[in-house]
Design an enzyme around this catalytic site. Structure first.
Site, short mmCIF file in Angstrom:
data_model
loop_
_atom_site.label_atom_id
_atom_site.label_comp_id
_atom_site.label_asym_id
_atom_site.label_seq_id
_atom_site.Cartn_x
_atom_site.Cartn_y
_atom_site.Cartn_z
N ASP A 171 0.88 -1.16 0.00
CA ASP A 171 0.00 0.00 0.00
C ASP A 171 0.92 1.22 0.00
OD1 ASP A 171 -2.39 1.62 0.47
OD2 ASP A 171 -1.52 1.92 2.46
N ASP A 205 -6.82 -1.84 4.19
CA ASP A 205 -5.86 -2.86 3.74
C ASP A 205 -6.18 -4.24 4.32
OD1 ASP A 205 -4.29 -0.99 2.32
OD2 ASP A 205 -3.28 -0.39 4.16
#
Length: 757
Positions: free
Chosen positions: A438, A653
């Site tokens: 990410d 996430d």
């Protein structure tokens, strides 16, 4: 039910006493699974613990479960959280695995086996049979009583274990010697008292070495446990906390009497007793044993501190936020303990082998005895070789091979800020060929700043836009929200609170300002990736292109009443200083790198290219990240499955972290992300990713090495003993040495140091 895990009443841990080999582990597990209401049970030989999970509607009690274990011949008691390791670390000199028994055994046995070493020098001295009997008997029945006791219990339970093998083998040698002594009083050379005595001594030595090695594998947990101070200086509630306040009015309370909200005084050089927020003072805090960060961290008013860290030069007043089992230190210890108690999947193979191992060995020993008796027509040769088979085959090394490596590997990783909470990670990490990152908070600092506000109408003032947009974000913890609120504060602007607002997961936030030009209208602050169905998308992207070209993150303030854009709000978030080093380290491991971002393609590519990312996925909605991970897992053109790790820090996430083969969460992120990941990185340092993969691979290799040598030892030792190439004394020595070698090999992991941090 009083359990060792208050957060989950269906999960608790027992301390198990009396286990000696892998067969014991299988027997205890089988007994636990048979208890009605027990859903799953995992027993670990190295930690001597059993982790048990009950069904949601289970009526099983701890007493009934403990009774089930005791019926199999073992001791059991409820484990006390975070204190079991310290308790086990202090062994008495004369305890079951104490050094005193080993020294006493060798002192009594020395006159029995020393004549063997004197013969090559022409010295033929030997004790009389009566003296041999006198010295061997206390070794056999006093020091060796533990084997008879445990062996009898296993026999009553209808199974066998290492103790039964030792008891059978040494009793056969001792009994044969007594028979020979009575039948032929002067035939001293046909007595085997030294064999039975030395076998017991060598096994005791092996158990003592095992106990010491187990302590060393648990050093990481003990080091963390020692960080807890026993007392805290709680400041009197009547005192106002100011720089000039006299803070000498406090009570020195035991740590268990400190509660959230209490204000704690910490003097220079003291351990911080609680997780909390600094109310007064500033100092440098050493958090190295908690996060692996070697340099002390500067902390001042409103900074968060972690209980167990070491205060530097300043006097601090701290408001306690988390104490005891709720603290970060307690959670770290729990994670490490859980990882060390759980089994790696490869251990299932070991358990299956161990379940039939002891009965098979007894069968081989019987066949060996009868075969040698028929071939040599000598009962003494037959018994000695059968004894050698029984002794050499003890599956101690087999049972310790996997848990010892896991304990050592997870322990040393924790010292450097890498918490491996799922042993399955160790079996998957060596296969990894893709790592997906990410962007925000993982490769970037995660503290964006407002850089630009571009209005779609010259009639609308930038400050008005800022107060309305910042008002939508009141109360939000999102990094972009904080950037907006900080920018408004710096300009002296008061955000307009919304009359109502609602978070849109993966999109942004929508609300109705209570004042200003858009009073009562629905305004939405959203990402560019969520504009796919908006008719103004091309116009917005064109106007924001200059922001994308310099790598800025862009949000759009939309008037939902007329589906028209109000302004482009651009943020800048710096790359972490070691992001390039982290990506380079992964490339050196021949691992492909991927970045997932909700930013525009141009902005995301600019960031990815600057640090050498192999592939960038831009304008990815948070709920689509898991889909990207699944695509990566099957992306190889030759049909081979790819093994993917995901590194993230946010709530959005969590699905991707759970979908990936190995999930790695930054502890600077959210609890949800850390719960979904198999590895938690205690610092927001991307170079820890390569280090985590490295220690996981090394631990996996140690597991393989240990299992290989344990299997090879037993597979080669049994035939050699059956053919007479190993005497009972040598077999005992070799058996003790095998366990020690497996543990020593695992302990080599303690020398590991991060190479990229």
């Amino acid at each position: 039910m009083n359990t060792s895990n208050p957060s989950n009443p269906q999960l608790f841990t027992l301390d198990i006493g009396g286990m000696t080999c892998a067969s014991c582990v299988g027997r205890v597990e089988k007994a636990l699974i048979k208890v009605p209401g027990v859903e799953a049970a995992s027993v670990n030989l190295a930690t001597e613990q059993a982790k048990i999970r009950l069904n949601a509607d289970s009526e099983a009690t701890i007493d009934s479960i403990i009774t089930a274990v005791q019926k199999t011949g073992y001791e059991a008691k409820l484990s006390t959280p975070h204190h079991n390791t310290q308790a086990k670390s202090s062994q008495s000199f004369w305890g079951a695995d104490g050094l005193g028994r080993v020294l006493l055994g060798f002192a009594l046995s020395a006159p029995l086996f020393l004549p063997m070493f004197l013969m090559p020098f022409g010295i033929h001295w030997v004790l009389s049979p009566k003296w041999q009997l006198l010295l061997a008997t206390p070794v056999q029945f006093f020091l060796g009583w533990r084997f008879y006791k445990a062996g009898y219990k296993s026999l009553v339970a209808g199974v066998g274990n290492m103790d039964l093998l030792i008891a059978l083998g040494t009793s056969a040698a001792y009994g044969l010697s007594v028979y020979q002594m009575l039948a032929s009083p002067h035939a001293v050379h046909e007595l085997y008292f030294e064999g039975s005595a030395v076998i017991i001594c060598m096994v005791l030595l092996g158990k003592w070495l095992e106990a010491r090695a187990k302590q060393q594998t648990s050093e990481a947990i003990r080091a963390l446990q020692k960080l807890w101070p026993e007392h805290a200086k709680v400041i009197d509630s009547s005192i106002a906390i100011r720089e000039s306040s006299p803070l000498d009015q406090y009570r020195d309370l035991p740590l268990e009497q400190v509660f959230p909200g209490d204000r704690v005084l910490v003097l220079p050089g003291e351990r911080i007793p609680v997780d909390g927020l600094i109310l007064m003072g500033s100092s440098h805090i050493d958090e190295s044993l908690l996060t692996g960060e070697s340099a002390p961290v500067k902390k001042s008013i409103d900074s968060k501190v972690i209980g167990g860290s070491l205060n530097g030069e300043g006097v601090l007043a701290i408001e306690a936020q988390a104490v005891g089992i709720e603290s970060i230190l307690s959670q770290i210890i729990t994670l490490v303990e859980d990882a060390q108690t759980q089994k790696a999947p490869i251990q299932k193979l070991v358990d299956q082998v161990s379940a039939i191992f002891v009965p098979s060995v007894i069968g081989i020993a019987i066949v060996t005895g009868f075969g040698n008796w028929l071939y040599f027509d000598s009962a003494s040769i037959a018994i000695l070789r059968a004894v050698s088979v029984l002794v050499i085959a003890c599956p101690c090394a087999l049972g310790l091979a996997t848990p010892a490596a896991i304990m050592a590997g997870t322990g040393v990783a924790a010292r450097f800020g890498i918490l491996i909470k799922d042993p399955q990670v160790l079996e998957l990490a060596h296969r990894l060929n893709i790592v997906a990152f990410d962007k925000t908070g993982t490769l970037t600092i995660g503290k964006p700043r407002l850089l630009n506000v571009i209005s779609f109408s010259s009639a609308v003032n930038e400050d008005v836009i800022l107060t309305s947009a910042a008002g939508l974000q009141l109360g939000s913890e999102h990094p972009l929200a904080k950037a907006l609120l900080d920018a408004a504060k710096q300009k002296g602007l008061t955000p307009i609170p919304p009359s109502e607002s609602k978070a849109l997961p993966g999109i942004g936030i929508i609300g109705k300002p209570s004042a200003g030009p858009w009073i009562g209208q629905n305004l939405c602050l959203q990402s560019v990736a969520s504009l796919t169905a908006n008719p103004h998308e091309d116009e917005i992207v064109q106007k924001a292109q200059a922001c994308f070209d310099v790598g800025q993150t862009v949000s759009i303030l939309m008037n939902q009443e007329i589906s028209a854009p109000i302004a482009i709000i651009a943020f800048g978030d710096e790359l972490k200083s070691n992001a390039l080093e982290a990506i380079t380290a992964l490339h050196q491991l021949h691992i492909r790198t991927v970045m997932l971002s909700g930013d525009n393609t141009a902005a995301a590519n600019r960031v990815g290219n600057s640090i050498g990312i192999n592939e960038v996925f831009a304008q990815i909605m948070p709920n689509s990240k898991a889909d990207v991970i699944r695509d990566l897992q099957s992306s190889n053109g030759d049909g081979k499955r790819q093994w993917v790790a995901m590194v993230g820090d946010g709530i959005n996430d969590a699905p991707a972290l759970a979908t990936a083969d190995v999930g790695m969460a930054m502890s600077t992120g959210t609890d949800v992300a850390m719960q979904a990941a198999g590895i938690t990185l205690m610092r927001g340092d991307p170079t820890l990713v390569a280090d985590a993969i490295d220690i996981s691979k090394r631990t996996w290799r140690k597991i393989q090495q240990n299992l290989f040598w344990a299997f090879v030892f037993n597979c080669t030792g049994i035939p050699l003993a059956a053919l007479g190439y190993l005497s009972p004394m040598l077999a005992g020595s070799a058996m003790a040495l095998s366990s020690f070698c497996v543990l020593s090999n695992a302990l080599l992991l303690k020398r590991w140091r991060p190479s990229h941090s």
